[in-house]
Design an enzyme around this catalytic site. Sequence first.
Site, PDB file in Angstrom:
ATOM      1  N   HIS A   1      74.193 -30.120 -22.294  1.00  0.00           N
ATOM      2  CA  HIS A   1      74.493 -28.729 -22.618  1.00  0.00           C
ATOM      3  C   HIS A   1      73.252 -27.902 -22.324  1.00  0.00           C
ATOM      4  O   HIS A   1      72.164 -28.187 -22.819  1.00  0.00           O
ATOM      5  CB  HIS A   1      74.904 -28.594 -24.080  1.00  0.00           C
ATOM      6  CG  HIS A   1      76.207 -29.271 -24.391  1.00  0.00           C
ATOM      7  ND1 HIS A   1      76.799 -29.234 -25.635  1.00  0.00           N
ATOM      8  CD2 HIS A   1      77.050 -30.002 -23.605  1.00  0.00           C
ATOM      9  CE1 HIS A   1      77.936 -29.909 -25.608  1.00  0.00           C
ATOM     10  NE2 HIS A   1      78.101 -30.385 -24.387  1.00  0.00           N
TER      11      HIS A   1
ATOM     12  N   GLU B   1      78.460 -27.826 -21.352  1.00  0.00           N
ATOM     13  CA  GLU B   1      78.415 -26.469 -21.898  1.00  0.00           C
ATOM     14  C   GLU B   1      77.221 -25.749 -21.291  1.00  0.00           C
ATOM     15  O   GLU B   1      76.190 -26.361 -21.028  1.00  0.00           O
ATOM     16  CB  GLU B   1      78.234 -26.451 -23.422  1.00  0.00           C
ATOM     17  CG  GLU B   1      79.410 -26.859 -24.246  1.00  0.00           C
ATOM     18  CD  GLU B   1      79.138 -26.661 -25.739  1.00  0.00           C
ATOM     19  OE1 GLU B   1      78.211 -25.871 -26.082  1.00  0.00           O
ATOM     20  OE2 GLU B   1      79.829 -27.289 -26.554  1.00  0.00           O
TER      21      GLU B   1
ATOM     22  N   TYR C   1      71.360 -24.505 -22.554  1.00  0.00           N
ATOM     23  CA  TYR C   1      71.124 -23.192 -23.118  1.00  0.00           C
ATOM     24  C   TYR C   1      69.644 -22.850 -22.935  1.00  0.00           C
ATOM     25  O   TYR C   1      69.110 -22.960 -21.834  1.00  0.00           O
ATOM     26  CB  TYR C   1      71.586 -23.149 -24.581  1.00  0.00           C
ATOM     27  CG  TYR C   1      73.095 -23.281 -24.711  1.00  0.00           C
ATOM     28  CD1 TYR C   1      73.938 -22.205 -24.450  1.00  0.00           C
ATOM     29  CD2 TYR C   1      73.687 -24.494 -25.086  1.00  0.00           C
ATOM     30  CE1 TYR C   1      75.318 -22.321 -24.552  1.00  0.00           C
ATOM     31  CE2 TYR C   1      75.072 -24.620 -25.191  1.00  0.00           C
ATOM     32  CZ  TYR C   1      75.877 -23.526 -24.921  1.00  0.00           C
ATOM     33  OH  TYR C   1      77.242 -23.640 -25.029  1.00  0.00           O
TER      34      TYR C   1
ATOM     35  N   TRP D   1      80.767 -22.303 -21.548  1.00  0.00           N
ATOM     36  CA  TRP D   1      81.144 -21.961 -22.927  1.00  0.00           C
ATOM     37  C   TRP D   1      81.187 -20.450 -23.063  1.00  0.00           C
ATOM     38  O   TRP D   1      80.214 -19.776 -22.734  1.00  0.00           O
ATOM     39  CB  TRP D   1      80.115 -22.531 -23.913  1.00  0.00           C
ATOM     40  CG  TRP D   1      80.563 -22.301 -25.326  1.00  0.00           C
ATOM     41  CD1 TRP D   1      80.431 -21.152 -26.059  1.00  0.00           C
ATOM     42  CD2 TRP D   1      81.260 -23.229 -26.167  1.00  0.00           C
ATOM     43  NE1 TRP D   1      80.993 -21.296 -27.301  1.00  0.00           N
ATOM     44  CE2 TRP D   1      81.506 -22.571 -27.395  1.00  0.00           C
ATOM     45  CE3 TRP D   1      81.695 -24.548 -26.009  1.00  0.00           C
ATOM     46  CZ2 TRP D   1      82.173 -23.187 -28.448  1.00  0.00           C
ATOM     47  CZ3 TRP D   1      82.342 -25.155 -27.059  1.00  0.00           C
ATOM     48  CH2 TRP D   1      82.579 -24.482 -28.267  1.00  0.00           C
TER      49      TRP D   1
ATOM     50  N   ARG E   1      87.848 -28.044 -21.342  1.00  0.00           N
ATOM     51  CA  ARG E   1      87.329 -28.875 -22.440  1.00  0.00           C
ATOM     52  C   ARG E   1      87.825 -28.262 -23.736  1.00  0.00           C
ATOM     53  O   ARG E   1      87.532 -27.102 -24.042  1.00  0.00           O
ATOM     54  CB  ARG E   1      85.803 -28.920 -22.400  1.00  0.00           C
ATOM     55  CG  ARG E   1      85.163 -29.799 -23.491  1.00  0.00           C
ATOM     56  CD  ARG E   1      83.658 -29.900 -23.234  1.00  0.00           C
ATOM     57  NE  ARG E   1      82.944 -30.723 -24.217  1.00  0.00           N
ATOM     58  CZ  ARG E   1      82.176 -30.256 -25.199  1.00  0.00           C
ATOM     59  NH1 ARG E   1      82.021 -28.938 -25.343  1.00  0.00           N
ATOM     60  NH2 ARG E   1      81.554 -31.075 -26.018  1.00  0.00           N
TER      61      ARG E   1
ATOM     62  N   ASN F   1      80.922 -34.025 -30.017  1.00  0.00           N
ATOM     63  CA  ASN F   1      80.121 -32.909 -29.535  1.00  0.00           C
ATOM     64  C   ASN F   1      78.702 -32.960 -30.088  1.00  0.00           C
ATOM     65  O   ASN F   1      78.481 -33.156 -31.290  1.00  0.00           O
ATOM     66  CB  ASN F   1      80.762 -31.586 -29.968  1.00  0.00           C
ATOM     67  CG  ASN F   1      80.017 -30.380 -29.415  1.00  0.00           C
ATOM     68  OD1 ASN F   1      80.021 -30.142 -28.215  1.00  0.00           O
ATOM     69  ND2 ASN F   1      79.371 -29.625 -30.297  1.00  0.00           N
ATOM     70  N   GLU F   2      77.718 -32.822 -29.221  1.00  0.00           N
ATOM     71  CA  GLU F   2      76.301 -32.679 -29.567  1.00  0.00           C
ATOM     72  C   GLU F   2      75.870 -33.595 -30.710  1.00  0.00           C
ATOM     73  O   GLU F   2      75.394 -33.131 -31.755  1.00  0.00           O
ATOM     74  CB  GLU F   2      76.003 -31.212 -29.886  1.00  0.00           C
ATOM     75  CG  GLU F   2      76.270 -30.318 -28.686  1.00  0.00           C
ATOM     76  CD  GLU F   2      76.021 -28.844 -28.932  1.00  0.00           C
ATOM     77  OE1 GLU F   2      75.640 -28.498 -30.072  1.00  0.00           O
ATOM     78  OE2 GLU F   2      76.214 -28.041 -28.005  1.00  0.00           O
TER      79      GLU F   2
END
Length: 550
Positions: free
Chosen positions: A232, A261, A234, A290, A88, A165-166
């Site tokens: 994503h 991610e 996290y 990531w 990516r 992105n995001e």
Amino acid sequence: MRPRTARTTAAGGLVLGLALSLFGPGPAATATPRDAADAPGLRVEDGRLLEANGNDFVMRGVNHAHTWFTNELDSLSHIKAKGANTVRVVLSSGDRWTRNDASDVANVVSECKANRLICVLEVHDTTGYGEQEGAVTLDRAAEYWISVKSALDGQEDHVVVNIGNEPHGNNGYERWAADTSGAIRKLRDAGFDHALMVDAPNWGQDWSNTMRDNAASVFESDPDRNTIFSIHMYGVYNTAARVQDYLNSFVSAGLPLVVGEFGHDHSDGNPDEDAILATAERLGLGYLGWSWSGNGGGVEYLDMVENFDPNAMTPWGERLFDGPDGIAATAKEATVYGGGPGEDDTTPPSRPGTPTASEVTATGVTLSWAAATDDTGVAGYEVVRVDGGSETTVRTATGTSATVTGLSPATSHTFAVYAKDAAGNRSERSATVTVTTREDGGQEAACSVGYEIVGEWPGGFQGRITVHNTGTAPIGDWTLGWRFADGQTVTNMWGGTTSQSGGAVTVRPAPYTADIAPGSKVTIGFTGTWNGSNGSPAAFTLNGGACSAS
């Protein structure tokens, strides 16, 4: 992804925004579908991503921060050599960073294809729209894609367009469905036949479940029914239950999902990377870690290699590539590359030379070997530890040497090497070498330890400890110790496991922090309690030896 700043959700929980990593009405009206033949190349069917020939394709790869490091395109060959099938690539529309023009995009696509990687291209300028100053809309991102369409035409077999992105931070994310559907329609109207990827709101983590609740209507709004959803993971996904619940919900709904991610640690909490990898493998879902290298602003620990050096892997890189359910063990190259250069390449490389051992310590050894040969070129090497009839991969390398750490002292270890080419062919195993590590005589590698309180509230706090190897020998399987003078207690830890007796704290590493190469560092984090005073420890020991403060 970029360093995060604390945000408070409506539910009162803590969610941290990605500062580099997007409001409204309900779902958009369903679009009139086109025939599947009108959407060539990579396509979605029954919740799965397929190649044009109908082969199921599961992404296994990493993120590469191209827009900030345009001179590091060699990284794609290194990423491929480690076993990835997808990369990516971070691009910019020019609204927040230097614009990647059509010529540069075409070059990135060419390099992806030359290295037999599926190329996911994303615009980063949308990151945290509504909350991040300077961030732009998904509509603006769609305009960028249209402006570089000439570089993407005809690449539907090789390229996935990740629109932005995001999109949306933690403000105005209610417009995510309408904004996402609008950007999809804009690209389809402009003639894009590519598989499209759309990121979740809430800085990509969808703690509000906005993407999960609206994914079906967004998918139906795509005339090609060729949209992939990206979550994503996290700090929001800090337990196996949360990981499994989110990923299972898309599979149960028959909707395509990838983990676009994720990391092994972060300032917003400790994601459960083992659960992410294991659940993605069990469900057959793609994942993209990531990131390869170049992280800054306090999240350098998310680098997979140091300073873009493929032979200087970090603990996170080793975990993602070589650990259980990791890239090396699960990635399968896209069959589209069977029709390109090397389409008939079924010939493996020659057998590498017998490894020789040097720099033997109590816990590590450096292995070197003569290079293998291959008609299309050797892509990399795989170092294995041999135990009777079983093998365990302990390192990958693009060159002809590797340092293995984390070994047991005064123990015999047997190693061998395989070579691989770009088509995935594997050589015969080299002859073996047996190495006996030295006695652990108590002479410890030089070290320094940094201690930081990163958050504090009445009765509780969050701490971060960074352990640096300042010596010339690797440190493996370490034990860290310190003493709290004010009665603090550790209640939870990531990056290691802890035990405490009174004020004395002992920490043993997690698998991904067990090895500290010379000149590198590992970070562990924890939460704890305090009462009255919360002073920092006066001294630290590593494997019984004193460490300096840093």
